[in-house]
Structures are given as C-alpha cells and as structure tokens.
Design an enzyme around this catalytic site. Structure first.
Site, PDB file in Angstrom:
ATOM      1  N   ASP A   8     -58.604 -36.570  18.759  1.00  0.00           N
ATOM      2  CA  ASP A   8     -57.732 -35.899  18.778  1.00  0.00           C
ATOM      3  C   ASP A   8     -57.427 -34.708  17.565  1.00  0.00           C
ATOM      4  OD1 ASP A   8     -56.814 -37.659  20.938  1.00  0.00           O
ATOM      5  OD2 ASP A   8     -55.871 -38.711  19.366  1.00  0.00           O
TER       6      ASP A   8
ATOM      7  N   ASP B 168     -47.917 -46.647  20.283  1.00  0.00           N
ATOM      8  CA  ASP B 168     -49.228 -47.448  20.113  1.00  0.00           C
ATOM      9  C   ASP B 168     -48.639 -48.589  19.741  1.00  0.00           C
ATOM     10  OD1 ASP B 168     -51.226 -45.807  20.971  1.00  0.00           O
ATOM     11  OD2 ASP B 168     -50.879 -44.493  19.442  1.00  0.00           O
TER      12      ASP B 168
END
Length: 320
Positions: free
Chosen positions: A254, A13
C-alpha cells in the site's frame, strides 16, 4: 477538489499477536486498515492532496475510521456510514515478518453505488487509485464507473491487483473481472504471484511485457526484499530494495502504491512520457515508502511521512 482520489475498502484489521498463526492466536488487536484506506493515509502523510471514497457501517468502528482518515488530512466528503451493513473486518496473522494470512468479512463497503459520489470529483483529480477487493462485491460497478470516468477525462488510473482469493467465489471470476479492470487502467501494480495469475509467468520482465502489450502504460512488479521491476513500452528495469530490518510487511504494498501515485501526480505527465531515469527515481521513491513501512508493526500506523522517506533517500545517496 483533491489531486488524487482513492476508492475502496476501509476496515478494521484484527491483528493476531506477533508470530502467531490465525489458528494459534490467543487474542486479536484492532487497528484501522484496508488497502485503499492505507494508500489514502500514506498519500496524506507524504503531503498529497487526497480524497477517499468508500462506505463503513453506522457503528463505532465506522465512526472511528472516518475520524482517523479525516484526522490524517484525507478529504472524507464521500466516505460515509451506511446502516445497511457493519464495518468491514479483516482478521490478520503474521506467522513470520514476511508472511500474512487474511480472512475478510465484507459489510457496508459492498453497498457503494455510482450515485454516492460526484463525477466531477473523479474527473478533476490527476490520479485515481483502486484495488481488486471492491471488484468482488456489488460495489464493483461503482468502482468500474469511476475508473472509466477518470480514463475518459485523460487521468491516470492506478490499479493495485492486490489479489485476495478469499473474497472471490472462485479464481476464474477473479481473473475475468481483474482483466476487465485492466482495460480502464494506465498503471498496474502486481507482485510475483499476481503476475503469474494474470500472465502465466512469474518472470517479472516477461510478465510485465505481456501486461504492457494489453495497453497499460506502466507495469510495476513488487519483489519484496528484492525491490521492484518496472516496464513501459519504451523502458524497463529493476530497482533494488532498501535494506531494512523487517518487522511487519502488511502495509508495504500500500505504501508502494501511494509513493507511485504521489510521484505520478507530482511529475504531471503520463508514464509513457517519462524517461528511464525518471521512472527509476519514481520506483525508488515508492520502494522507500514500502521499506519504511516494514520497520514497524501494523499497516496504517507504520506508514511513513515525507520527511522520513526523504531522509532514507538522502542517507542511501550519501552511502553510494
């Protein structure tokens, strides 16, 4: 063999500075991520026996990701580097604490094949977890095979829809493949937008009921700071969120999925056999995982351990 197996993308990321848009960002900071990889790490921090299946590039980012997951206690025997492509990247901006914008760049993650992992690795686990991003690339065939193996072996399959329109050629293709994937799942996790995408309604109760009618045992609709709605064929209800000061919600979904998988594996029986009280407690645990993740910047780095989750649960119990 691990009790929970997660398959999908592990990536880097590249986060814009806090409060910046993708367009307005001046710098990006790399962190380990990828929704399935986040789920695997979250499960390891909760104390679960968990394995991860996926591919990264044969580059420094790929080596870093393998080391990160292994260092967290995730079984990485089927998490390997492949020189046919670079490690997957996601460029992420959070203009507000509750808004994220993504651009995904696929790489070696698209090269996963069914022969890259052992069927017994899937069949001996209690729970198999995956999301939809992998369905958008050639690795979708490997994912679909793994999900079928798990269901044929009588295991629970959790499907986090996690819709990312940018990875698909068009939304019609996304809808078609996601609907097919639902046929191999026993549990689905969606948000309000995904509920509307799949069922034509944003109403959690009506949307969840329509998904249950398709053969799923449990549907969970995450509602952000309003908590989550759950439904089985016999029970349904809303479970409130924990009140926290949100800093970054990137990894909350998540963490919720990890809490759900952890609870399902721990309870040792299918969702359709759980009482309403058991279901509420399970969703409450998942909500706590998501809430704690929102209190820190970053996805993987913000995932809580079991002690933190239990402390939040106990503190709210004492406040009642």
């Amino acid at each position: 063999m691990p009790r929970i197996v997660v398959l999908g993308e592990a990536l880097i990321d590249l986060f814009a500075e806090k409060g910046a848009s993708l367009r307005g960002a001046k710098a990006f900071h790399p962190r380990p991520g990828g929704a399935p990889a986040n789920v695997a790490v979250a499960l390891a921090r909760l104390g679960a026996s968990v394995g991860f299946i996926g591919k990264v590039g044969a580059d420094d980012f790929g080596a870093f990701l393998i080391d990160v997951l292994a260092g967290e206690g995730v079984d990485t025997r089927y998490f390997v580097a492949d020189a046919s492509g670079p490690t997957m990247l996601a460029v992420v901006a959070s203009p507000t604490p509750t808004q994220q914008n993504f651009i995904l760049y696929q790489g070696a993650t698209a090269t996963l094949r069914p022969e890259d992992f052992d069927k017994a690795y899937i069949e001996t686990a209690d729970v198999f977890v995956h999301g939809s991003v992998t369905l958008a690339n050639p690795s979708g065939a490997a994912l679909a095979q793994a999900a079928r193996w798990a269901r044929q072996a009588g295991k629970e399959v959790i499907f986090d829809v996690n819709l990312r329109p940018g990875v698909w050629p068009d939304l019609d293709t996304a809808l078609q493949r996601i609907l097919v994937a639902l046929t191999s799942a026993s549990v689905v996790k969606v948000n309000e937008v995904e509920t509307e995408f799949l069922t034509g309604t944003r109403d959690p109760a009506r949307g969840a009921r329509r998904l249950i009618e398709q053969g799923l045992q449990l549907c969970c609709v995450s509602l952000g700071d309003d908590g989550a709605y759950f439904a089985t064929s016999a029970a349904s209800g809303h479970v409130p969120a924990f009140k926290v000061e949100a800093v970054d919600t990137t990894g909350c979904g998540d963490a919720f999925v990890a809490g759900l998988a952890f609870e399902l594996s721990s309870r040792g029986k299918p969702p359709k056999q759980l009482s309403e009280t058991e279901l509420r407690n399970m969703i409450r645990f998942a909500n706590a995982c998501g809430a704690l993740t929102a209190t820190q910047l970053g996805a993987m780095s913000a995932l809580p351990d079991r002690a933190a989750v239990e402390a939040l649960l106990q503190s709210t119990n004492a406040a009642k």
